[in-house]
Scaffold this motif. Structure first.
Motif, mmCIF file in Angstrom:
data_model
loop_
_atom_site.group_PDB
_atom_site.id
_atom_site.type_symbol
_atom_site.label_atom_id
_atom_site.label_comp_id
_atom_site.label_asym_id
_atom_site.label_seq_id
_atom_site.Cartn_x
_atom_site.Cartn_y
_atom_site.Cartn_z
ATOM 1 N N THR A 191 0.831 -1.208 0.000
ATOM 2 C CA THR A 191 0.000 0.000 0.000
ATOM 3 C C THR A 191 0.864 1.256 0.000
ATOM 4 N N ARG A 192 1.943 1.230 0.763
ATOM 5 C CA ARG A 192 2.831 2.394 0.810
ATOM 6 C C ARG A 192 3.511 2.627 -0.535
ATOM 7 N N ARG A 245 3.124 6.024 -2.757
ATOM 8 C CA ARG A 245 4.293 6.794 -3.186
ATOM 9 C C ARG A 245 4.300 7.004 -4.696
#
Length: 310
Positions: free
Chosen positions: A156-157, A161
């Motif tokens: 998810t990160r 990003r």
């Protein structure tokens, strides 16, 4: 002495039983033929070379032994957790190369690694301080779940990003595309020029769309793939504007300039929202760290004088 060795003996016995079960499960007599072995007699094969001219030195690797077990565990994890569509969407947004099944296998490996590390640390504590085995088993299970969730959070990160990078590149690329079209170039030439002169996540998406258009896909469908892969509302509106202008024959320069202005306004609004969030986050150290220290420095001399006078 017997009571001290009984938990260790139980663990060793369980490991031995698991090893014997895996050996018996993978033995040729109990293992059924796979699909390739069943259809191989019906396929035409080239004549095998002589063994004197070719020496097969293939070795069985440890990864080949773990792959079937990891795949089976990944399928069970996918049935338990679900959300395969969400995983595929985030993998697409993060521009990841692995599939959903490969991601589930990574989650299983992360969970096993976290559980093994926690079991090793817990065994040391059990050896030194005699920690309860049920509590240790619960902690090891929680560590495995935490490892799988950590891999999901990293995905998810990575997707977030990449979305931030795309939104940072989007206004400049939109203006470059508007200038190219206004200068007299066609839509395809403008897209090729912008993708060639720029670098980043959004230019990579443009290259992918142009590659799809060269292989036979229509340009509107190739551009729609950008909005489907990114999942960003400003990019989707920008692509929809280009597609509508191409299909209806409206002047593309005016549409692109308007879309570029909308992209600038969206970027400015995002910066304002981010500034508001950072301002609220800055209040936490001010209220809980700086303000108490200031109050202590202001009130301590007076309290000291009161104590001396008393």
């Amino acid at each position: 002495m017997i009571t001290w060795l009984s938990p260790l003996g139980a663990v060793l016995g369980a490991v031995l039983a698991l090893g014997l079960y895996l050996i018996a499960r993978g033995a040729p007599l109990t293992r059924g033929p796979d699909l390739s072995a069943r259809i191989e007699p019906y396929l035409d094969r080239a004549p095998q070379p002589s063994r004197l001219l070719h020496q097969d030195r293939s070795e069985v690797r440890f990864s080949q032994v773990l792959t079937p077990l990891a795949t089976s565990l990944a399928r069970r994890l996918d049935r338990v957790l679900g959300g395969a569509e969400s995983v595929r969407s985030r993998l697409m947004r993060a521009d990841a190369t692995e599939s959903a099944e490969g991601f589930r296998i990574q989650q299983v490996l992360w969970a096993i690694t976290a559980a093994v590390l926690m079991a090793f640390a817990g065994s040391l504590l059990w050896w030194v301080r005699g920690v309860s085995l049920p509590v240790l088993a619960i902690v090891v299970g929680c560590a495995g779940i935490g490892g799988a969730m950590a891999r999901d959070a990293l995905l998810t990160r990575a997707a977030v990003r990449r979305e931030h990078r795309i939104m940072a590149e989007f206004p400049a690329l939109a203006e470059l595309l508007a200038l190219s079209v206004t200068a007299g170039e066609s839509t395809v030439q403008a897209l090729e020029r912008v993708s060639r002169l720029s670098s980043g996540a959004l230019s990579t998406e443009l290259d992918t769309a142009l590659s799809a258009a060269r292989t036979g896909t229509s340009l509107p469908e190739a551009l729609q793939g950008i909005s489907n892969r990114t999942g960003l509302a400003p990019v989707a509106r920008f692509v929809d504007g280009i597609v509508v202008a191409i299909q209806r024959g409206t002047p593309l320069g005016e549409v692109l300039r308007a879309q570029a202005q909308d992209a600038r306004e969206s970027a400015r609004q995002s910066l304002i929202e981010e500034g508001g969030k950072r301002e609220i986050a800055m209040m936490i150290p001010v209220v809980f760290l700086v303000l108490p220290v200031t109050v202590v420095f202001a009130a301590y001399p007076g309290l000291a004088l009161l104590q001396l006078s008393i």
